[in-house]
Design an enzyme around this catalytic site. Structure first.
Site, PDB file in Angstrom:
ATOM      1  N   ASP A  83      -5.848 -10.593   5.948  1.00  0.00           N
ATOM      2  CA  ASP A  83      -4.915  -9.163   6.282  1.00  0.00           C
ATOM      3  C   ASP A  83      -4.199 -10.161   7.401  1.00  0.00           C
ATOM      4  O   ASP A  83      -4.640 -10.466   8.323  1.00  0.00           O
ATOM      5  CB  ASP A  83      -6.188  -8.880   6.882  1.00  0.00           C
ATOM      6  CG  ASP A  83      -5.333  -7.049   6.791  1.00  0.00           C
ATOM      7  OD1 ASP A  83      -4.958  -7.047   5.902  1.00  0.00           O
ATOM      8  OD2 ASP A  83      -5.028  -6.480   8.534  1.00  0.00           O
ATOM      9  N   ASP A  99       8.230  -6.855   3.777  1.00  0.00           N
ATOM     10  CA  ASP A  99       8.904  -7.088   3.227  1.00  0.00           C
ATOM     11  C   ASP A  99       8.897  -8.767   2.827  1.00  0.00           C
ATOM     12  O   ASP A  99       8.900  -9.468   2.041  1.00  0.00           O
ATOM     13  CB  ASP A  99       9.671  -6.404   2.254  1.00  0.00           C
ATOM     14  CG  ASP A  99       8.936  -4.606   1.953  1.00  0.00           C
ATOM     15  OD1 ASP A  99       8.273  -4.667   1.938  1.00  0.00           O
ATOM     16  OD2 ASP A  99      10.127  -3.976   1.742  1.00  0.00           O
ATOM     17  N   GLU A 131      -1.300  -5.030   3.087  1.00  0.00           N
ATOM     18  CA  GLU A 131      -0.984  -6.243   3.877  1.00  0.00           C
ATOM     19  C   GLU A 131      -1.976  -7.075   3.550  1.00  0.00           C
ATOM     20  O   GLU A 131      -2.012  -8.272   4.138  1.00  0.00           O
ATOM     21  CB  GLU A 131      -0.927  -6.333   5.528  1.00  0.00           C
ATOM     22  CG  GLU A 131      -1.529  -5.701   5.982  1.00  0.00           C
ATOM     23  CD  GLU A 131      -1.607  -4.115   6.095  1.00  0.00           C
ATOM     24  OE1 GLU A 131      -1.663  -3.190   7.660  1.00  0.00           O
ATOM     25  OE2 GLU A 131      -0.613  -3.539   5.228  1.00  0.00           O
TER      26      GLU A 131
END
Length: 351
Positions: free
Chosen positions: A216, A233, A259
């Site tokens: 993560d 992004d 994410e």
């Protein structure tokens, strides 16, 4: 569309579904209605089997179970159906292509035979000239017409064979794209679920692993807020590039959601998984991403936290993922930008 019931049928199913919903611990909401409508209408055998098993085990469906059943058996049904159709179409295309090739070869052989026969008929018997008998001329004319028809048929069969190959390639490409995340190029959540199921089904007692990494991005919301979503992004795409470059062979790297990423290591022992996790953490920490502004400055300080779990015998996919996920949040609680190993279940640890 799978719901083709009349108004009267739908009304009957509505009454049955609401009655069932009222007997559960979950709320009376559209998700609950969807699973019970499909249950009472006998539209979804897998869902019926799963609900019956849960009711036998627990008596009632709670909110969490209801949502899980919906996402597994209703929300993702179209994707599963599409995959089954893709497999069926691919198989059918293979059969059509093989039939076209076989028919073309037979037509070619028959055409050659007719041509040879035509030449034989055209030769005067015993060296005597004077033409062929009218009946033989009719046969010869028909033979030549048949040759033309076979030639046309061969052309069409070749076209069909080419179209079959193109269709087969398109089906394969569509199946692959359905399992890919467009932004990162990794497999998506659906692809992850399929890879995990296959991994656990093929697990051998003599082979180390499998292991799972849950990854993560740290403080991702702050990155988005500070530099904008396009930058976010680019960060996700960069992590995807790092994973693609370092995950090889039978291993699977996936964008698990948002994410969060995941890596399945079917044949890697715990020590190897920890080493890979640490290497991936260091690569992300060393990366730089363009800001996207007019100056196009490079921004660093991008880090990830990683949880590592090694599978234990009899553990379900959900339990396996949960242990790795808990290790991930332990890594975050310890200060982020680090790797944490999931403890094994107490019964396993004591062996």
């Amino acid at each position: 569309m799978k719901y083709r019931h009349s108004v009267a049928q739908s009304a009957d199913y509505l009454r049955l579904a609401v009655k069932r919903m009222a007997q559960q611990e979950a709320g009376l909401h559209p998700i609950s209605y969807a699973i019970w409508y499909e249950y009472v209408a006998s539209l979804n055998p897998d869902l019926q089997t799963a609900i019956d098993a849960r009711l036998k085990e627990r008596g009632k469906l709670d909110e969490e179970t209801t949502c899980a059943l919906f996402h597994k058996h209703v929300a993702e049904l179209d994707a599963k159906t599409a995959m089954r159709i893709g497999n069926s179409v691919s198989h059918l295309v293979d059969q059509v292509s093989e039939s076209a090739i076989d028919a073309g070869q037979q037509a070619s052989r028959f055409g050659s035979s007719l041509e040879s026969w035509s030449e034989t008929l055209s030769q005067p018997a015993g060296g005597v000239t004077g033409g062929l008998a009218p009946g033989v001329e009719d046969i010869l004319r028909g033979t030549r017409e048949m040759q033309k028809a076979i030639s046309t048929l061969q052309d069409r069969l070749e076209d069909s064979s080419r179209e079959a190959r193109v269709l087969r390639e398109e089906v394969a490409r569509a199946r692959e794209e359905a399992l890919l995340d467009a932004l990162t190029g990794l497999v998506n959540r659906k692809g992850f679920d399929l890879a995990m199921a296959a991994c656990l089904q093929q697990q051998a007692a003599t082979v180390p692993g499998p292991c799972l990494l849950m990854i993560d991005l740290d403080a991702f919301k702050r990155l988005n807020d500070s530099h904008g979503h396009p930058f976010g992004d680019r960060v996700l795409a960069t992590v995807g590039e790092i994973l693609r470059a370092n995950i090889k062979g039978k291993d699977t790297a996936a964008r698990y959601g948002g994410e969060e990423f995941a890596v399945i290591l079917p044949q890697t022992p715990r020590g190897g998984a920890l080493g890979l996790a640490e290497a991936l953490r260091a690569l992300v920490a060393a990366s730089r991403v363009k800001s996207g502004g007019t100056s196009e400055t490079m921004i660093g300080n991008i880090t990830v936290s990683i949880g590592v779990a090694d599978h234990v015998a009899g553990e379900s996919a959900a339990e396996f993922i949960l242990r790795a996920d808990r290790a991930l949040y332990a890594a975050k609680a310890q200060g982020r930008n680090r790797v944490a190993l999931a403890p094994r279940p107490t019964t396993e640890a004591g062996r």
